[in-house]
Design a protein around this motif. Sequence first.
Motif, PDB file in Angstrom:
ATOM      1  N   VAL A   1      31.723  -5.808  65.040  1.00 15.98           N
ATOM      2  CA  VAL A   1      30.984  -5.088  64.541  1.00 15.98           C
ATOM      3  C   VAL A   1      31.175  -4.563  63.212  1.00 15.98           C
ATOM      4  N   CYS A   2      30.341  -4.636  61.987  1.00 16.37           N
ATOM      5  CA  CYS A   2      30.346  -4.221  60.732  1.00 16.37           C
ATOM      6  C   CYS A   2      29.459  -2.978  60.460  1.00 16.37           C
ATOM      7  N   ILE A   3      30.221  -1.795  60.221  1.00 12.06           N
ATOM      8  CA  ILE A   3      29.295  -0.703  60.040  1.00 12.06           C
ATOM      9  C   ILE A   3      29.764  -0.298  58.829  1.00 12.06           C
ATOM     10  N   VAL A   4      28.683  -0.330  57.823  1.00 12.10           N
ATOM     11  CA  VAL A   4      28.648  -0.036  56.319  1.00 12.10           C
ATOM     12  C   VAL A   4      29.034   1.264  56.188  1.00 12.10           C
ATOM     13  N   GLU A   5      29.973   1.570  55.202  1.00  9.21           N
ATOM     14  CA  GLU A   5      30.588   2.722  54.684  1.00  9.21           C
ATOM     15  C   GLU A   5      29.898   2.806  53.226  1.00  9.21           C
ATOM     16  N   ASN A   6      29.901   1.986  52.587  1.00  9.30           N
ATOM     17  CA  ASN A   6      29.493   2.021  51.110  1.00  9.30           C
ATOM     18  C   ASN A   6      29.263   0.281  50.576  1.00  9.30           C
ATOM     19  N   ILE A   7      28.042   0.136  49.917  1.00  5.37           N
ATOM     20  CA  ILE A   7      28.082  -1.032  49.114  1.00  5.37           C
ATOM     21  C   ILE A   7      27.827  -0.576  47.735  1.00  5.37           C
ATOM     22  N   PHE A   8      28.694  -1.277  46.795  1.00  9.12           N
ATOM     23  CA  PHE A   8      28.540  -1.042  45.672  1.00  9.12           C
ATOM     24  C   PHE A   8      28.290  -2.452  44.904  1.00  9.12           C
ATOM     25  N   GLU A   9      27.637  -2.343  43.416  1.00  9.88           N
ATOM     26  CA  GLU A   9      27.256  -3.475  42.708  1.00  9.88           C
ATOM     27  C   GLU A   9      27.671  -3.572  41.493  1.00  9.88           C
ATOM     28  N   ASP A  10      28.202  -4.623  40.729  1.00  6.35           N
ATOM     29  CA  ASP A  10      28.480  -4.578  39.244  1.00  6.35           C
ATOM     30  C   ASP A  10      28.259  -6.016  38.907  1.00  6.35           C
ATOM     31  N   GLY A  11      27.069  -6.235  38.538  1.00  3.02           N
ATOM     32  CA  GLY A  11      26.898  -7.365  37.618  1.00  3.02           C
ATOM     33  C   GLY A  11      26.492  -8.691  38.966  1.00  3.02           C
ATOM     34  N   GLU A  12      27.457  -9.620  38.749  1.00  8.82           N
ATOM     35  CA  GLU A  12      27.283 -10.705  39.977  1.00  8.82           C
ATOM     36  C   GLU A  12      28.301 -10.316  41.187  1.00  8.82           C
ATOM     37  N   TRP A  13      28.798  -9.188  41.265  1.00 11.10           N
ATOM     38  CA  TRP A  13      29.579  -8.672  42.203  1.00 11.10           C
ATOM     39  C   TRP A  13      29.069  -7.756  43.135  1.00 11.10           C
TER      40      TRP A  13
ATOM     41  N   GLU B   1      23.173 -16.952  41.639  1.00  9.16           N
ATOM     42  CA  GLU B   1      21.813 -17.796  42.220  1.00  9.16           C
ATOM     43  C   GLU B   1      21.704 -17.469  43.633  1.00  9.16           C
ATOM     44  N   ASP B   2      21.638 -16.430  44.073  1.00  7.82           N
ATOM     45  CA  ASP B   2      21.301 -15.856  45.498  1.00  7.82           C
ATOM     46  C   ASP B   2      22.271 -16.674  46.444  1.00  7.82           C
ATOM     47  N   LYS B   3      23.643 -16.980  46.092  1.00  5.25           N
ATOM     48  CA  LYS B   3      24.421 -17.497  47.084  1.00  5.25           C
ATOM     49  C   LYS B   3      25.783 -16.897  46.723  1.00  5.25           C
ATOM     50  N   ILE B   4      26.525 -16.707  47.901  1.00  2.61           N
ATOM     51  CA  ILE B   4      27.856 -16.213  47.807  1.00  2.61           C
ATOM     52  C   ILE B   4      28.963 -17.514  47.303  1.00  2.61           C
ATOM     53  N   ILE B   5      29.341 -17.303  46.247  1.00  5.37           N
ATOM     54  CA  ILE B   5      30.288 -18.346  45.626  1.00  5.37           C
ATOM     55  C   ILE B   5      31.768 -18.247  46.136  1.00  5.37           C
ATOM     56  N   PHE B   6      32.119 -16.825  46.277  1.00  2.00           N
ATOM     57  CA  PHE B   6      33.310 -16.283  46.463  1.00  2.00           C
ATOM     58  C   PHE B   6      33.545 -15.108  47.360  1.00  2.00           C
ATOM     59  N   GLN B   7      34.272 -15.042  48.336  1.00  7.36           N
ATOM     60  CA  GLN B   7      34.437 -13.929  49.180  1.00  7.36           C
ATOM     61  C   GLN B   7      35.886 -13.559  49.462  1.00  7.36           C
ATOM     62  N   ARG B   8      36.367 -12.232  48.998  1.00 10.71           N
ATOM     63  CA  ARG B   8      37.670 -11.982  49.586  1.00 10.71           C
ATOM     64  C   ARG B   8      37.622 -10.650  50.415  1.00 10.71           C
ATOM     65  N   GLY B   9      38.217 -10.550  51.604  1.00  7.91           N
ATOM     66  CA  GLY B   9      38.271  -9.315  52.420  1.00  7.91           C
ATOM     67  C   GLY B   9      39.748  -8.974  52.686  1.00  7.91           C
ATOM     68  N   TYR B  10      39.788  -7.652  52.858  1.00  5.87           N
ATOM     69  CA  TYR B  10      41.029  -7.045  53.136  1.00  5.87           C
ATOM     70  C   TYR B  10      40.861  -6.178  54.356  1.00  5.87           C
ATOM     71  N   TRP B  11      41.687  -6.461  55.304  1.00  7.14           N
ATOM     72  CA  TRP B  11      41.678  -5.607  56.411  1.00  7.14           C
ATOM     73  C   TRP B  11      43.140  -5.791  57.232  1.00  7.14           C
ATOM     74  N   ASP B  12      43.542  -5.039  58.195  1.00  7.10           N
ATOM     75  CA  ASP B  12      44.833  -5.124  59.180  1.00  7.10           C
ATOM     76  C   ASP B  12      44.805  -5.978  60.200  1.00  7.10           C
TER      77      ASP B  12
ATOM     78  N   ARG C   1      39.232  -0.231  59.646  1.00 10.68           N
ATOM     79  CA  ARG C   1      38.551  -0.261  58.214  1.00 10.68           C
ATOM     80  C   ARG C   1      38.879  -1.411  57.375  1.00 10.68           C
ATOM     81  N   GLY C   2      37.989  -1.874  56.438  1.00  7.53           N
ATOM     82  CA  GLY C   2      38.211  -2.652  55.414  1.00  7.53           C
ATOM     83  C   GLY C   2      37.404  -2.888  54.251  1.00  7.53           C
ATOM     84  N   CYS C   3      37.578  -3.783  53.558  1.00  3.98           N
ATOM     85  CA  CYS C   3      36.783  -3.910  52.198  1.00  3.98           C
ATOM     86  C   CYS C   3      36.467  -5.417  51.799  1.00  3.98           C
TER      87      CYS C   3
END
Length: 119
Positions: A60-72, A93-104, A84-86
């Motif tokens: 389950v993903c509980i959102v703490e924050n969503i930030f945006e900067d241009g295409e990111w 063009e409305d598609k995720i081209i790259f995703q990186r996730g950090y978690w333990d 916790r993670g990020c």
Amino acid sequence: MRPKEIIQKWVEAFNKADSDELAEMYSEDAVNHQVPEEPVEGKENIRKMFQEEFARAEMVCIVENIFEDGEWGILEWKDPLGLRGCGFFHVVEDKIIFQRGYWDKLSFLRQHGLPIPEE
């Protein structure tokens, strides 16, 4: 759609454990790199990754924050067990081209009673 909106949709699909809906948010040649794991390349491989992960553990993903900067877009999250993670999402063009996730990963495995790999 703005990256923030894509991430909000992504969280909804993730919390439904809907690997098909999630995969449709990625470009055909997208890369999903969850840092504790090897990068996964291509929409179909990303779909398969989500299917396997949802079969292994209830997540389950509980959102703490969503930030945006241009295409990111950046998602800070927690789960009901205290992990916790990020995640960083590059959206073009409305598609995720790259995703990186950090978690333990060790904490995740312990919380879900999954085997801990030996080195």
